[in-house]
Scaffold this active site. Structure first.
Site, PDB file in Angstrom:
ATOM      1  N   GLU A  39       0.813  -1.237   0.000  1.00  0.00           N
ATOM      2  CA  GLU A  39       0.000   0.000   0.000  1.00  0.00           C
ATOM      3  C   GLU A  39       0.837   1.273   0.000  1.00  0.00           C
ATOM      4  O   GLU A  39       0.351   2.328  -0.390  1.00  0.00           O
ATOM      5  CB  GLU A  39      -0.968   0.010   1.188  1.00  0.00           C
ATOM      6  CG  GLU A  39      -0.273   0.150   2.535  1.00  0.00           C
ATOM      7  CD  GLU A  39      -1.150   0.756   3.617  1.00  0.00           C
ATOM      8  OE1 GLU A  39      -2.298   1.087   3.329  1.00  0.00           O
ATOM      9  OE2 GLU A  39      -0.659   0.905   4.750  1.00  0.00           O
ATOM     10  N   HIS A  68      -4.093   2.923   2.093  1.00  0.00           N
ATOM     11  CA  HIS A  68      -3.348   3.821   1.195  1.00  0.00           C
ATOM     12  C   HIS A  68      -3.395   3.401  -0.278  1.00  0.00           C
ATOM     13  O   HIS A  68      -2.833   4.101  -1.126  1.00  0.00           O
ATOM     14  CB  HIS A  68      -1.898   3.960   1.648  1.00  0.00           C
ATOM     15  CG  HIS A  68      -1.743   4.867   2.832  1.00  0.00           C
ATOM     16  ND1 HIS A  68      -2.065   6.200   2.784  1.00  0.00           N
ATOM     17  CD2 HIS A  68      -1.338   4.629   4.095  1.00  0.00           C
ATOM     18  CE1 HIS A  68      -1.852   6.745   3.966  1.00  0.00           C
ATOM     19  NE2 HIS A  68      -1.423   5.812   4.784  1.00  0.00           N
TER      20      HIS A  68
HETATM   21 FE   LIG Z   1       1.237   0.902   5.525  1.00  0.00          FE
HETATM   22 FE   LIG Z   2      -2.353   1.247   6.047  1.00  0.00          FE
END
Ligand SMILES: [Fe+2]
Ligand SMILES: [Fe+2]
Length: 260
Positions: A39, A68
């Site tokens: 991420e 993310h």
């Molecule tokens: Fe992370």
């Molecule tokens: Fe995260």
């Protein structure tokens, strides 16, 4: 089946570390299947095609993600086109990509499910009920199932471990970037760790340049966050899963250091 799972890969130092370590893991630990949470792979926030291709070429077989994953618009397309990357399954609406997938191995397909927690995080659909429904789907195609539960709260992650004990082979926590080192095998044979940790700079705050994060806390004003570079380490979970019973028989956390 021997697997390795890299904690959240942060930016270029994290990608370099993973690339340098994959051959060592296959050689020294006889790993068949390498996973990573990606991420934060592109500049610390989200992914793009270049970083995903780079990690795949470096030998990461299957990638999971978290909150993310949405940070870079250009990274959303690859979620649909690449079969080896998943995003949390319990987002509402119709998000791009898939919440689960399969990694092909000599031992048959291995199911991979990605979920995200709701404690101290934006409230999304219930990860516990999503897990029940999606594991029933996965069970029709494979015996071995690995879950990445991406969450902030240790309690929520430990609860998920108990919820899935005996139903999946392994539950690994990600997101906090701090290794909890509480790996264990639950009574039903499910391997469990609250958080794998991070693959990135330890001379940082969670992989981000530390002066900027300090500035943020000291002033409470927005500050630009760049990926830190020094003291690069990789937190990795090494697991051994019995192919017949699909139970985890061995689980350890290792931290390998990369020279600057
Ligand atoms: Fe992370
Ligand atoms: Fe995260």
């Amino acid at each position: 089946l021997k697997i390795a799972f890299f904690g959240d890969i942060v930016g270029k130092p994290g990608r370099r570390a993973a690339a340098a370590l994959v051959p060592r893991l296959r050689e020294e630990y006889k790993i068949h299947l390498v996973f990573a949470n990606v991420e934060n792979a592109a500049g610390g926030f989200g992914v793009n095609e270049k970083t995903i291709k780079e990690l795949k070429a470096a030998g990461i077989d299957f990638m999971t993600s978290g909150n993310h994953i949405w940070d870079k618009k250009e990274g959303l397309e690859i979620l649909d086109s690449a079969g080896f990357i998943v995003r949390p399954a319990n987002f509402p609406g119709f998000p791009p990509g898939r919440g689960y997938g399969f990694a092909e191995t000599d031992f048959g397909p291995v199911g991979v499910l990605n979920l995200q927690g709701r404690v101290f995080m934006p409230p999304i659909d219930c990860p516990f009920s999503a897990a029940g429904k999606l594991i029933a789907d996965l069970e029709r195609k494979c015996k071995i199932i690995i879950v990445d539960f991406h969450g902030e709260a240790t309690s929520e992650k430990i609860a998920m471990g108990w919820h899935l004990d005996g139903r999946v082979s392994l539950v690994v926590g990600t997101h906090t970037h701090v290794p909890t080192s509480d790996q264990r095998i639950l009574p039903g044979g499910t391997g469990y760790v609250t958080d794998i940790g991070m693959t990135g700079s330890y001379d940082s705050v969670l992989g981000v340049e530390k002066k900027a994060v300090l500035q943020r806390f000291l002033t409470m004003r927005p500050v630009r966050f760049d990926t830190a570079a020094g003291d690069v380490r990789a937190d990795i979970i090494i697991g051994e899963i019995d192919e017949k019973s699909a139970k985890t028989v061995k689980l350890e956390h290792i931290q390998l250091k990369i020279e600057d």
